[in-house]
Scaffold this motif. Structure first.
Motif, short mmCIF file in Angstrom:
data_model
loop_
_atom_site.label_atom_id
_atom_site.label_comp_id
_atom_site.label_asym_id
_atom_site.label_seq_id
_atom_site.Cartn_x
_atom_site.Cartn_y
_atom_site.Cartn_z
N VAL A 244 -7.32 5.65 -5.54
CA VAL A 244 -7.64 4.25 -4.96
C VAL A 244 -8.36 4.46 -3.47
O VAL A 244 -8.69 3.65 -2.93
N SER A 245 -8.43 5.61 -3.14
CA SER A 245 -9.43 5.90 -1.75
C SER A 245 -10.52 5.24 -1.60
O SER A 245 -10.97 4.65 -0.66
N ILE B 200 -5.42 -3.61 -2.33
CA ILE B 200 -6.52 -3.49 -1.87
C ILE B 200 -7.32 -4.34 -1.96
O ILE B 200 -8.14 -4.89 -1.12
N ALA C 295 -12.70 -1.84 1.11
CA ALA C 295 -12.54 -2.96 1.74
C ALA C 295 -12.73 -2.90 3.08
O ALA C 295 -12.94 -3.83 3.67
N ALA D 101 -10.28 1.59 -0.98
CA ALA D 101 -9.71 1.38 0.56
C ALA D 101 -11.16 1.49 1.37
O ALA D 101 -10.98 0.54 2.48
N ARG E 232 -1.06 -1.03 -6.08
CA ARG E 232 -1.64 -0.52 -5.02
C ARG E 232 -3.36 -0.89 -4.87
O ARG E 232 -3.71 -1.26 -4.03
N GLU E 233 -3.78 -0.85 -6.32
CA GLU E 233 -5.20 -1.21 -6.38
C GLU E 233 -5.40 -2.85 -6.17
O GLU E 233 -6.16 -3.23 -5.47
N VAL F 140 -4.81 4.89 3.43
CA VAL F 140 -4.90 5.04 1.93
C VAL F 140 -6.28 6.06 1.65
O VAL F 140 -6.54 6.85 0.90
N ALA F 141 -7.37 5.62 2.63
CA ALA F 141 -8.62 6.16 2.49
C ALA F 141 -8.75 7.60 2.62
O ALA F 141 -9.43 8.26 1.97
N LEU G 264 -5.15 0.49 5.34
CA LEU G 264 -6.28 1.08 4.52
C LEU G 264 -6.51 2.24 5.00
O LEU G 264 -7.01 3.15 4.14
N LEU H 125 0.68 -1.12 -0.09
CA LEU H 125 0.02 0.10 -0.15
C LEU H 125 0.88 1.14 -0.12
O LEU H 125 0.45 2.21 -0.10
N SER I 233 -9.33 -7.00 0.61
CA SER I 233 -10.66 -7.02 1.10
C SER I 233 -11.29 -8.42 0.81
O SER I 233 -12.02 -8.91 1.65
#
Length: 706
Positions: free
Chosen positions: A264-265, A239, A271, A268, A235-236, A257-258, A254, A227, A243
């Protein structure tokens, strides 16, 4: 044999007589009619003449499938080992009927080579032929027939993917890495873990996806480290894998990242939402509700609304300072009624000069749902409407015509004319053809009872006002409807036909909160040509209660491709009336991707009367809704559907086999444990898990059979 040809062949048999002359039968083999040739092969096979084997060999190459099918039967009846290779070729025929006849014919030869052909082709054929192959092996007295071919198929897939991973080209290695992960074997995890740091990013990402499918939580730590990488694809993939692995321990990473507000947030957040609820996941979602991008924060806060909310003190601290007020207001807007204690800290922001903060405050108080703020909102509405009055004033005073003038209607058929040039003549032909297609499509829609969506005819012309400038007014209109302000019904009715999409959308959504009368006005908007408006309105109607849900159901038969929007809203909404069954069954009968969502909703409302319709839907071989239909039948729990569902335990797609096993478990069926036990050796982890779970309730396979 094709069922349509059988009556004709039987009729010919009566004409020719049960003991038609051999010379006539030999002549019939040269007939231009395939049904005559097929009947001749069948009757010659009945005579049992060994010299006719060469004739059946030639018939096996016939261009007509019904002839090849009869030839397969005849070759099997000969029980001659020399015909095994030819029957093996027929087992690969393009026609399923020929494949099935060849499989049963091989079972009569009963040697190792015939068995090898049947075992090999099991993994290459479709559901129907796979069933016949298992039956053919049983006829040949092969013990554990299905278990043997399933295990052989799994071994072949494993060996092939392993070889490709080590020796294939890069694109092939990428596919092999994902397929190895789907096996869920410990050895697959051991081989994929070193690849997550491979210099080839696409291979590393494929290994990560494979580890996610493997379901082994040993990989969580290595995947979570990715991540921090800078490659979006890696990264995708990380995630998505986390998940699937469902380890709440990764929630903190996560969360980081979110809240970074990157592409990609949202993944996250999804997930974290997929994890089992724990204090760690709740903490992560509350952090995103405060610090995420507006759309991400709203999604996290809405999720926490159903979980009892977030700690209010940190939100209150944000609301106390202008620099952090926006994040506090967006958290309140998502949390809604559970944030009621913060209302006193929210209302002061309704009077701010900053338009962004003011509109966030409007959304927040509307979500809380306290009607005490209605007077303030009405005052803000009057100010905003007055500020736009000059910009939106009419510069054409007379009423605009609502019909096109002669020669200007784009939907009207152009009158025939003499082309001035070859180019004009071609253009005229193309225009005429296009008009005929439009007319046919319109007639089909009319015959099907669907509403044809037409472009809106402008009723007024305004000076140009950018859509963004109208957002504050739209926010206030929607809030007045949400809070059921006095006079809101008439006010929103006026805006429901506005030429501005933001204002029209806000009015229609607000109307859905004003009871049956408001819904009656808003429901017409579902036929608007603007797709975003349709989607937003469908969601609002689904959330507004039974009146809105009934309105969506009544609109379904009149819609075309927009059905997906309505069905998605109903599937995600808080409820669906039991009366929806008939309409939803109609969608299932039509097939297509819409049938999948309709099946999901039918299962949700426990529509037992839909079982025959869902069973019938499984007759469509290539249905994209097959998995959802199977799971719906399982949820409805009618054991009478068990035999139909069990056929898909032989399906060539693993997700369908897994769905069939899951459906059998849900309905408590115990009569297909032999097949389920065989699938415990399947290559794919999801199938093995589903089969094992289906057997667990009934004990061992032998106990289930009893």
């Amino acid at each position: 044999m094709r069922t349509g040809a059988r009556p004709y062949i039987l009729m010919l048999a009566l004409v020719l007589g049960c003991n038609g002359s051999r010379d006539q039968l030999l002549a019939d083999l040269q007939s231009p009619r395939p049904e005559v040739r097929a009947l001749a092969v069948k009757k010659l096979a009945g005579q049992g003449n060994p010299d006719d084997l060469i004739l059946f060999t030639r018939a096996a190459k016939d261009l007509a499938s019904i002839v090849r099918a009869e030839a397969a039967v005849a070759l099997g009846e000969s029980q001659d080992p020399r015909v095994v290779d030819l029957l093996g070729e027929l087992l690969e025929d393009s026609d399923e009927e020929v494949q099935g006849r060849a499989a049963m014919a091989l079972s009569k030869v009963r040697n190792d080579k015939a068995k090898a052909y049947l075992t090999l082709q099991y993994g290459r054929r479709g559901r129907t032929t796979r069933q016949v192959i298992v039956q053919a092996l049983k006829n040949a007295n092969v013990p554990g027939a299905m278990a043997e071919v399933v295990a052989a198929e799994a071994k072949g897939q494993w060996d092939r993917n392993l070889l490709t991973l080590t020796e294939g080209e890069l694109p092939e290695r990428v596919g092999a890495a994902e397929e190895l992960g789907k096996s869920g074997r410990p050895e697959a995890v051991n081989r994929l873990l070193p690849l997550v740091r491979d210099s080839q990013v696409i291979l590393a990402a494929a290994a990560v996806r494979g580890l996610g499918d493997a379901g082994d939580k040993r990989a969580v730590g290595d995947i979570a480290l990715l991540l921090d990488e800078s490659f979006p694809e890696l990264r995708e993939s990380a995630i998505i894998a986390l998940s699937k692995l469902q380890d709440p321990a990764a929630a903190l990473r996560l969360q980081a990242v979110a809240v970074e507000k990157s592409a990609v947030s949202p993944l996250a957040i999804d997930a974290i939402l997929s994890f089992p609820r724990t204090p760690e996941t709740d903490t992560a979602l509350c952090a995103v509700a405060l610090d995420g991008a507006p759309s991400d924060a709203l999604a996290a806060a809405l999720a926490m609304r159903t979980r009892g909310g977030c700690p209010l003190d940190p939100i209150g601290e944000r609301l106390a300072r202008p620099a952090t007020a926006a994040s506090g207001l967006q958290a309140v807007a998502g949390l809604g009624p559970v944030a009621q204690p913060l209302l006193a800290k929210v209302t002061p922001w309704l009077n701010q000069n900053d338009a962004t903060l003011r509109m966030l405050a409007v959304d927040a108080v509307a979500a809380v749902g306290d009607a005490a703020v209605v007077p303030q909102l009405q005052k803000l509405y009057e100010q905003e409407a007055k500020g736009l009055e000059a910009l939106r004033s009419d510069w054409v005073t007379q009423k605009l015509p609502e019909t096109y003038g002669a020669g200007f209607d784009p939907s009207a058929t152009t009158s025939p004319h003499v082309a001035a040039s070859p180019h004009d003549e071609r253009a005229s032909r193309h225009a005429s053809l296009f008009e005929r297609v439009k007319a046919l499509n319109a007639q089909r829609a009319k015959d099907a009872g669907r509403t044809v969506v037409k472009p809106r005819v402008p009723s007024e012309l305004f000076d140009d006002v950018e859509a963004e400038r109208l957002v504050p007014l739209a926010t206030l209109i929607r809030a007045l409807g949400t809070l059921r302000a006095p006079g809101a019904l008439e006010l929103l009715k006026g805006y429901s036909q506005d030429s501005s999409i933001p204002l029209r959308t806000a009015a229609l959504v607000g109307l859905t909160r004003l009871g049956a009368e408001g819904v009656a006005v808003a429901r017409e908007g579902i036929f608007e040509p603007e797709r975003d408006l349709q989607k937003t309105l469908a969601q609002a109607l689904a959330e507004s209660g039974e009146a809105g849900q009934v309105a969506l159901l009544e609109a379904l038969p009149k819609m075309g491709g927009e059905k997906l929007l309505v069905l998605d809203a109903l599937a995600k909404g808080p409820g669906v009336p039991a009366s929806a069954s008939a309409v939803l069954q109609g969608v299932v009968k039509e097939g297509g991707p819409e049938a999948a969502l309709a099946a999901v909703v039918l299962a949700r409302i426990q529509a037992k009367d839909a079982v025959p319709t869902l069973i019938k839907a499984l007759d469509e071989t290539n249905s994209v809704a097959r998995r959802d239909v199977l799971l719906a039948l399982g949820t409805l729990g009618d054991v009478q559907a068990a035999d139909v569902v069990a056929r898909d335990l032989f399906h060539d797609l693993p997700e369908i086999r897994a769905a069939a096993a899951t459906a059998l478990k849900r309905m408590g069926a115990t009569t297909h444990s032999e097949f389920l036990d065989a699938l415990k050796s399947d290559y794919f982890r999801t199938v093995r898990d589903a089969a094992g779970a289906a057997l667990a309730k009934g004990g061992t396979a032998s106990e289930g059979a009893r």
